[in-house]
Design a protein around this motif. Structure first.
Motif, PDB file in Angstrom:
ATOM      1  N   MET A  28       0.843  -1.206   0.000  1.00 39.17           N
ATOM      2  CA  MET A  28       0.000   0.000   0.000  1.00 39.17           C
ATOM      3  C   MET A  28       0.874   1.249   0.000  1.00 39.17           C
ATOM      4  O   MET A  28       0.612   2.196  -0.750  1.00 39.17           O
ATOM      5  N   GLU A  29       1.904   1.256   0.837  1.00 41.75           N
ATOM      6  CA  GLU A  29       2.793   2.408   0.916  1.00 41.75           C
ATOM      7  C   GLU A  29       3.448   2.659  -0.441  1.00 41.75           C
ATOM      8  O   GLU A  29       3.485   3.796  -0.924  1.00 41.75           O
ATOM      9  N   GLU A  30       3.944   1.606  -1.067  1.00 41.73           N
ATOM     10  CA  GLU A  30       4.583   1.751  -2.372  1.00 41.73           C
ATOM     11  C   GLU A  30       3.586   2.227  -3.423  1.00 41.73           C
ATOM     12  O   GLU A  30       3.934   3.035  -4.285  1.00 41.73           O
ATOM     13  N   MET A  31       2.351   1.744  -3.363  1.00 41.00           N
ATOM     14  CA  MET A  31       1.326   2.167  -4.305  1.00 41.00           C
ATOM     15  C   MET A  31       1.042   3.663  -4.151  1.00 41.00           C
ATOM     16  O   MET A  31       0.966   4.395  -5.132  1.00 41.00           O
ATOM     17  N   TYR A  32       0.917   4.128  -2.921  1.00 39.30           N
ATOM     18  CA  TYR A  32       0.649   5.546  -2.699  1.00 39.30           C
ATOM     19  C   TYR A  32       1.811   6.409  -3.168  1.00 39.30           C
ATOM     20  O   TYR A  32       1.615   7.507  -3.666  1.00 39.30           O
ATOM     21  N   MET A  33       3.021   5.914  -3.019  1.00 42.92           N
ATOM     22  CA  MET A  33       4.186   6.687  -3.446  1.00 42.92           C
ATOM     23  C   MET A  33       4.287   6.729  -4.968  1.00 42.92           C
ATOM     24  O   MET A  33       4.774   7.700  -5.529  1.00 42.92           O
ATOM     25  N   SER A  34       3.831   5.686  -5.655  1.00 37.12           N
ATOM     26  CA  SER A  34       3.953   5.626  -7.112  1.00 37.12           C
ATOM     27  C   SER A  34       2.876   6.437  -7.822  1.00 37.12           C
ATOM     28  O   SER A  34       2.975   6.694  -9.009  1.00 37.12           O
ATOM     29  N   GLU A  35       1.851   6.853  -7.125  1.00 34.88           N
ATOM     30  CA  GLU A  35       0.746   7.590  -7.743  1.00 34.88           C
ATOM     31  C   GLU A  35       0.931   9.103  -7.638  1.00 34.88           C
ATOM     32  O   GLU A  35      -0.039   9.850  -7.649  1.00 34.88           O
ATOM     33  N   GLU A  36       2.184   9.531  -7.559  1.00 35.90           N
ATOM     34  CA  GLU A  36       2.510  10.953  -7.510  1.00 35.90           C
ATOM     35  C   GLU A  36       1.795  11.683  -6.377  1.00 35.90           C
ATOM     36  O   GLU A  36       1.393  12.823  -6.509  1.00 35.90           O
TER      37      GLU A  36
END
Length: 70
Positions: A28-36
């Motif tokens: 989840m953390e990585e997903m939020y970081m990848s979505e600008e």
């Protein structure tokens, strides 16, 4: 003695579930970081906080298991 083995088995199950939860929160953390999104987004803060909490609980659980194994 059988009760002790049952407790150990239950603790190991909990540890496995916590590991899975930690992995989900990391994703989840990585997903939020990848979505600008901002590094300071509330969602990321929550994911990081929950991951840290679960890692702490996992360490406590490991200590209990080690104590029982003695």
């Amino acid at each position: 003695m059988n009760e002790l083995y049952k407790v150990m088995d239950d603790l190991l199950d909990v540890e496995f579930q916590m590991k899975a939860g930690i992995d989900i929160l990391k994703e989840m953390e990585e997903m939020y970081m990848s979505e600008e999104r901002s590094e300071e987004s509330e969602e990321r803060k929550l994911a990081v906080l929950m991951r840290g909490y679960m890692q702490s609980m996992k360490m406590n659980l490991r200590e209990i298991i080690s104590y029982i194994e003695m």
